[in-house]
Design a protein around this motif. Sequence first.
Motif, short mmCIF file in Angstrom:
data_model
loop_
_atom_site.label_atom_id
_atom_site.label_comp_id
_atom_site.label_asym_id
_atom_site.label_seq_id
_atom_site.Cartn_x
_atom_site.Cartn_y
_atom_site.Cartn_z
N GLN A 1 -32.08 -103.29 -29.49
CA GLN A 1 -30.66 -103.43 -29.84
C GLN A 1 -29.69 -101.82 -30.56
O GLN A 1 -28.77 -101.56 -30.06
N ARG A 2 -30.13 -102.14 -31.12
CA ARG A 2 -29.61 -101.08 -31.78
C ARG A 2 -30.49 -99.86 -32.31
O ARG A 2 -29.15 -99.11 -33.02
N ILE A 3 -31.23 -99.36 -32.01
CA ILE A 3 -31.85 -98.33 -31.16
C ILE A 3 -30.65 -98.13 -30.04
O ILE A 3 -29.81 -97.05 -30.55
N ILE A 4 -30.66 -98.78 -29.51
CA ILE A 4 -29.65 -98.22 -28.52
C ILE A 4 -27.57 -98.07 -28.70
O ILE A 4 -27.32 -96.78 -28.40
N LYS A 5 -27.29 -99.08 -29.85
CA LYS A 5 -26.16 -98.66 -30.16
C LYS A 5 -26.17 -97.30 -30.89
O LYS A 5 -24.93 -96.61 -31.02
N SER A 6 -27.04 -97.37 -32.01
CA SER A 6 -27.11 -95.64 -32.25
C SER A 6 -27.09 -94.69 -31.37
O SER A 6 -26.63 -94.08 -31.92
N LEU A 7 -27.91 -94.74 -30.46
CA LEU A 7 -27.95 -93.47 -29.92
C LEU A 7 -26.53 -93.06 -28.99
O LEU A 7 -26.30 -92.06 -29.39
N PHE A 8 -26.41 -94.18 -28.83
CA PHE A 8 -25.06 -94.35 -27.80
C PHE A 8 -23.88 -93.74 -28.58
O PHE A 8 -22.88 -92.75 -28.40
N GLU A 9 -23.45 -94.01 -30.43
CA GLU A 9 -22.60 -93.38 -30.38
C GLU A 9 -23.05 -92.39 -31.19
O GLU A 9 -21.88 -91.44 -31.56
N ASP A 10 -24.05 -91.60 -32.03
CA ASP A 10 -24.56 -90.48 -31.73
C ASP A 10 -23.90 -89.01 -30.40
O ASP A 10 -23.92 -88.07 -30.94
N TYR A 11 -24.55 -89.77 -29.81
CA TYR A 11 -23.64 -89.22 -28.41
C TYR A 11 -22.28 -88.61 -28.13
O TYR A 11 -21.97 -87.58 -27.10
N ILE A 12 -22.19 -89.87 -28.53
CA ILE A 12 -20.74 -90.04 -27.81
C ILE A 12 -20.13 -89.35 -29.10
O ILE A 12 -19.28 -88.26 -28.88
N ASN A 13 -20.36 -89.32 -30.06
CA ASN A 13 -19.71 -88.70 -31.64
C ASN A 13 -19.59 -86.92 -31.38
O ASN A 13 -19.21 -86.01 -31.63
N ILE B 1 -36.18 -90.96 -29.59
CA ILE B 1 -35.37 -90.01 -30.02
C ILE B 1 -34.72 -89.88 -31.09
O ILE B 1 -33.79 -89.96 -32.35
N TYR B 2 -34.70 -91.93 -31.41
CA TYR B 2 -33.23 -92.22 -32.86
C TYR B 2 -34.40 -92.00 -33.73
O TYR B 2 -33.41 -91.48 -34.76
N ARG B 3 -35.55 -91.83 -33.66
CA ARG B 3 -36.35 -91.10 -34.77
C ARG B 3 -35.57 -89.80 -35.33
O ARG B 3 -35.36 -89.65 -37.07
N ASN B 4 -35.75 -89.40 -34.45
CA ASN B 4 -35.22 -87.67 -34.24
C ASN B 4 -34.11 -87.50 -35.34
O ASN B 4 -33.79 -86.81 -36.35
N LEU B 5 -33.47 -87.83 -34.74
CA LEU B 5 -31.97 -87.99 -34.67
C LEU B 5 -31.39 -88.93 -36.09
O LEU B 5 -29.94 -88.28 -36.96
N ASN B 6 -32.58 -89.87 -36.83
CA ASN B 6 -31.65 -90.45 -37.96
C ASN B 6 -33.08 -89.91 -39.12
O ASN B 6 -32.70 -90.51 -39.88
N ALA B 7 -33.63 -88.85 -38.82
CA ALA B 7 -34.44 -88.89 -40.24
C ALA B 7 -34.43 -88.87 -40.96
O ALA B 7 -35.11 -89.02 -41.81
N SER B 8 -33.38 -88.17 -40.99
CA SER B 8 -32.52 -87.72 -42.83
C SER B 8 -32.55 -88.76 -42.97
O SER B 8 -31.52 -88.49 -44.73
N LYS B 9 -31.46 -89.88 -42.70
CA LYS B 9 -31.08 -91.05 -43.41
C LYS B 9 -32.22 -91.87 -44.23
O LYS B 9 -33.17 -91.43 -44.18
N ASP B 10 -31.03 -92.33 -45.41
CA ASP B 10 -32.35 -92.42 -46.62
C ASP B 10 -32.72 -93.71 -46.10
O ASP B 10 -33.17 -94.34 -46.99
N ASN B 11 -31.77 -94.66 -45.58
CA ASN B 11 -31.97 -96.05 -45.05
C ASN B 11 -32.59 -96.00 -43.83
O ASN B 11 -32.22 -97.35 -43.19
N TYR B 12 -33.77 -95.84 -43.07
CA TYR B 12 -34.47 -95.33 -41.73
C TYR B 12 -34.73 -97.20 -41.89
O TYR B 12 -35.51 -97.83 -42.94
#
Length: 75
Positions: free
Chosen positions: A1-13, A62-73
């Motif tokens: 669920q966290r992955i879906i929410k994160s993808l949605f927010e990334d794509y909306i933004n 996709i989630y991993r690719n979009l968030n690879a640079s985040k420190d708290n993965y």
Amino acid sequence: QRIIKSLFEDYINNYKLLPLEIRAEIDKNTSSDEDEENNKPIKARVIASYISTMSDTYAESIYRNLNASKDNYEL
């Protein structure tokens, strides 16, 4: 669920992260003359539809690719 929410927010933004055919669908259904608030529900519907077609493995990738640079993965 966290992955879906994160993808949605990334794509909306930043819908430019989406594949070309999905961006084209958003562009076709929205007008540059309208303000962003009027286009938001259309973008949200197209993005939600796109995410719903993803397999779990693909969404995670996709989630991993979009968030690879985040420190708290975390998954």
